[in-house]
Design a protein around this motif. Structure first.
Motif, PDB file in Angstrom:
ATOM      1  N   TYR A   1      -7.063  -4.856 -94.291  1.00  0.00           N
ATOM      2  CA  TYR A   1      -6.142  -5.440 -95.255  1.00  0.00           C
ATOM      3  C   TYR A   1      -5.025  -6.151 -94.499  1.00  0.00           C
ATOM      4  O   TYR A   1      -4.373  -5.553 -93.627  1.00  0.00           O
ATOM      5  CB  TYR A   1      -5.545  -4.366 -96.171  1.00  0.00           C
ATOM      6  CG  TYR A   1      -4.744  -4.944 -97.316  1.00  0.00           C
ATOM      7  CD1 TYR A   1      -5.375  -5.368 -98.486  1.00  0.00           C
ATOM      8  CD2 TYR A   1      -3.357  -5.091 -97.222  1.00  0.00           C
ATOM      9  CE1 TYR A   1      -4.649  -5.907 -99.535  1.00  0.00           C
ATOM     10  CE2 TYR A   1      -2.626  -5.626 -98.268  1.00  0.00           C
ATOM     11  CZ  TYR A   1      -3.275  -6.043 -99.417  1.00  0.00           C
ATOM     12  OH  TYR A   1      -2.559  -6.591-100.458  1.00  0.00           O
ATOM     13  N   ASP A   2      -4.828  -7.429 -94.812  1.00  0.00           N
ATOM     14  CA  ASP A   2      -3.798  -8.243 -94.176  1.00  0.00           C
ATOM     15  C   ASP A   2      -2.512  -8.094 -94.982  1.00  0.00           C
ATOM     16  O   ASP A   2      -2.371  -8.686 -96.052  1.00  0.00           O
ATOM     17  CB  ASP A   2      -4.251  -9.704 -94.145  1.00  0.00           C
ATOM     18  CG  ASP A   2      -3.302 -10.591 -93.356  1.00  0.00           C
ATOM     19  OD1 ASP A   2      -2.102 -10.253 -93.283  1.00  0.00           O
ATOM     20  OD2 ASP A   2      -3.740 -11.630 -92.829  1.00  0.00           O
TER      21      ASP A   2
ATOM     22  N   GLN B   1      -4.030  -9.776 -98.351  1.00  0.00           N
ATOM     23  CA  GLN B   1      -5.428 -10.174 -98.507  1.00  0.00           C
ATOM     24  C   GLN B   1      -6.359  -9.053 -98.065  1.00  0.00           C
ATOM     25  O   GLN B   1      -6.259  -8.540 -96.949  1.00  0.00           O
ATOM     26  CB  GLN B   1      -5.710 -11.436 -97.673  1.00  0.00           C
ATOM     27  CG  GLN B   1      -7.130 -11.963 -97.772  1.00  0.00           C
ATOM     28  CD  GLN B   1      -7.460 -12.465 -99.173  1.00  0.00           C
ATOM     29  OE1 GLN B   1      -6.665 -13.152 -99.789  1.00  0.00           O
ATOM     30  NE2 GLN B   1      -8.632 -12.117 -99.664  1.00  0.00           N
ATOM     31  N   ASP B   2      -7.271  -8.685 -98.950  1.00  0.00           N
ATOM     32  CA  ASP B   2      -8.299  -7.689 -98.639  1.00  0.00           C
ATOM     33  C   ASP B   2      -9.514  -8.416 -98.077  1.00  0.00           C
ATOM     34  O   ASP B   2     -10.097  -9.261 -98.754  1.00  0.00           O
ATOM     35  CB  ASP B   2      -8.662  -6.932 -99.916  1.00  0.00           C
ATOM     36  CG  ASP B   2      -9.835  -5.981 -99.744  1.00  0.00           C
ATOM     37  OD1 ASP B   2     -10.197  -5.685 -98.585  1.00  0.00           O
ATOM     38  OD2 ASP B   2     -10.389  -5.541-100.765  1.00  0.00           O
ATOM     39  N   TYR B   3      -9.883  -8.114 -96.845  1.00  0.00           N
ATOM     40  CA  TYR B   3     -11.060  -8.750 -96.260  1.00  0.00           C
ATOM     41  C   TYR B   3     -12.148  -7.726 -95.923  1.00  0.00           C
ATOM     42  O   TYR B   3     -12.980  -7.938 -95.040  1.00  0.00           O
ATOM     43  CB  TYR B   3     -10.679  -9.580 -95.031  1.00  0.00           C
ATOM     44  CG  TYR B   3     -10.071  -8.826 -93.870  1.00  0.00           C
ATOM     45  CD1 TYR B   3     -10.867  -8.355 -92.820  1.00  0.00           C
ATOM     46  CD2 TYR B   3      -8.706  -8.605 -93.792  1.00  0.00           C
ATOM     47  CE1 TYR B   3     -10.316  -7.688 -91.741  1.00  0.00           C
ATOM     48  CE2 TYR B   3      -8.142  -7.929 -92.721  1.00  0.00           C
ATOM     49  CZ  TYR B   3      -8.949  -7.481 -91.701  1.00  0.00           C
ATOM     50  OH  TYR B   3      -8.400  -6.801 -90.629  1.00  0.00           O
ATOM     51  N   SER B   4     -12.171  -6.626 -96.693  1.00  0.00           N
ATOM     52  CA  SER B   4     -13.115  -5.551 -96.385  1.00  0.00           C
ATOM     53  C   SER B   4     -14.574  -5.945 -96.612  1.00  0.00           C
ATOM     54  O   SER B   4     -15.479  -5.317 -96.044  1.00  0.00           O
ATOM     55  CB  SER B   4     -12.781  -4.303 -97.206  1.00  0.00           C
ATOM     56  OG  SER B   4     -12.883  -4.564 -98.594  1.00  0.00           O
TER      57      SER B   4
ATOM     58  N   SER C   1     -16.011  -8.226 -95.332  1.00  0.00           N
ATOM     59  CA  SER C   1     -16.529  -8.718 -94.058  1.00  0.00           C
ATOM     60  C   SER C   1     -17.252  -7.641 -93.263  1.00  0.00           C
ATOM     61  O   SER C   1     -17.986  -7.951 -92.313  1.00  0.00           O
ATOM     62  CB  SER C   1     -15.393  -9.300 -93.205  1.00  0.00           C
ATOM     63  OG  SER C   1     -14.435  -8.299 -92.878  1.00  0.00           O
TER      64      SER C   1
END
Length: 271
Positions: A241-242, A247-250, A252
């Motif tokens: 999580y940024d 921003q949730d980029y989980s 990926s």
């Protein structure tokens, strides 16, 4: 000729997957005789929807003990927490049988079904069920999507080791009676969100799974079975999580979870 131990080969594969994956991964693979391979498996993480496997087992233990019936109907509250599942979209559904709640909780990860079962069983009883089975680091302290409880410090936690161990004990018939074991495994096999560990496995592989996610978090626990051999695998992935950009980029990490599943299948088939 040098003989390569299959578990050592799997361990190397897992290490390589962890090294290249986003976030922080913990993995445990368990077979009929015990732990096969793992990586940082005792790390405690937010349980997310993985807690629903233990709720399933705890409920079916009540059924086995004659204290609960699968046909018993429970009243649904008017307020629904939503987030996952169908019940928050179906206000006209006001009651369901226990077996239907279990199915919705497992196959669609329905939070309202899980919360109703947690209310029936009690958080402490579900946690105690885990302890009786041998889960040393799994704590059930609140309902799903209970933000106030989470902010007060009450959370549901688990480890990859606990989750893989729970599913292995279930598969081995060590935690429930025969009929309840068959039902639990059948529900896991009906999983509608199989986008993690089992995503790339062939149709001929007998499997069941339960994913879980939160912002920055993606977990999965799965049963992989083929040719008379089986293993359970749990992967917990965090740290995606940024905060700066919120921003949730989980998502990926999903290819890494699928790669773990393929590696476990390779271990089972010797390929």
């Amino acid at each position: 000729m040098t003989v390569i131990d299959a578990s050592q080969s799997l361990q190397r594969d897992l290490k390589d997957i962890v090294r290249h994956a986003p976030g922080r991964l913990s993995i445990q693979v368990v077979g009929p005789t015990g732990v096969v391979a793992g990586w940082d498996a005792d790390r405690e993480v937010p349980a997310a929807s993985l807690v629903k496997v233990l709720v399933l087992v705890a409920a079916l233990r009540e059924v086995d003990g004659g204290r609960l019936s699968l046909d018993q109907t429970l009243q649904l509250p008017e307020e629904r927490v939503g987030g996952s599942g169908a019940l928050s979209l179906l206000p006209s559904v006001t009651e369901l049988a226990v077996v239907e709640l279990l199915r919705l909780m497992v196959t669609l990860s329905d939070n309202d079904a899980a919360n109703l079962l947690l209310h029936l069983l009690g958080h402490d009883r579900v946690t105690r069920t885990g302890r009786e089975i041998g889960l040393q680091h799994t704590q059930v302290a609140r309902n799903l999507r209970d933000r106030a409880a989470a902010e007060s410090g009450r959370d549901n936690t688990t480890t990859a080791a606990d989750q893989a161990g729970l599913l292995a004990a279930l598969r081995a018939g060590q935690v429930l009676g025969g009929a309840s074991t068959r039902l639990a495994l059948a529900l896991l096999a009906e999983q509608q969100h199989a986008y993690g560990v089992t995503a790339l496995l062939p149709d001929g592989v007998v499997r069941g799974s339960k994913p879980g996610d939160l912002p920055g978090v993606r977990h999965d626990v799965a049963l992989v079975e083929t040719g008379g051999s089986w293993a359970t695998v749990a992967v917990t992935a965090t740290g995606m999580y940024d905060e700066r950009h919120r921003q949730d980029y989980s998502v990926s990490v999903l290819p890494a979870l699928a790669a773990v599943g393929e590696a476990v299948l390779g271990y089972l088939t010797g390929s």
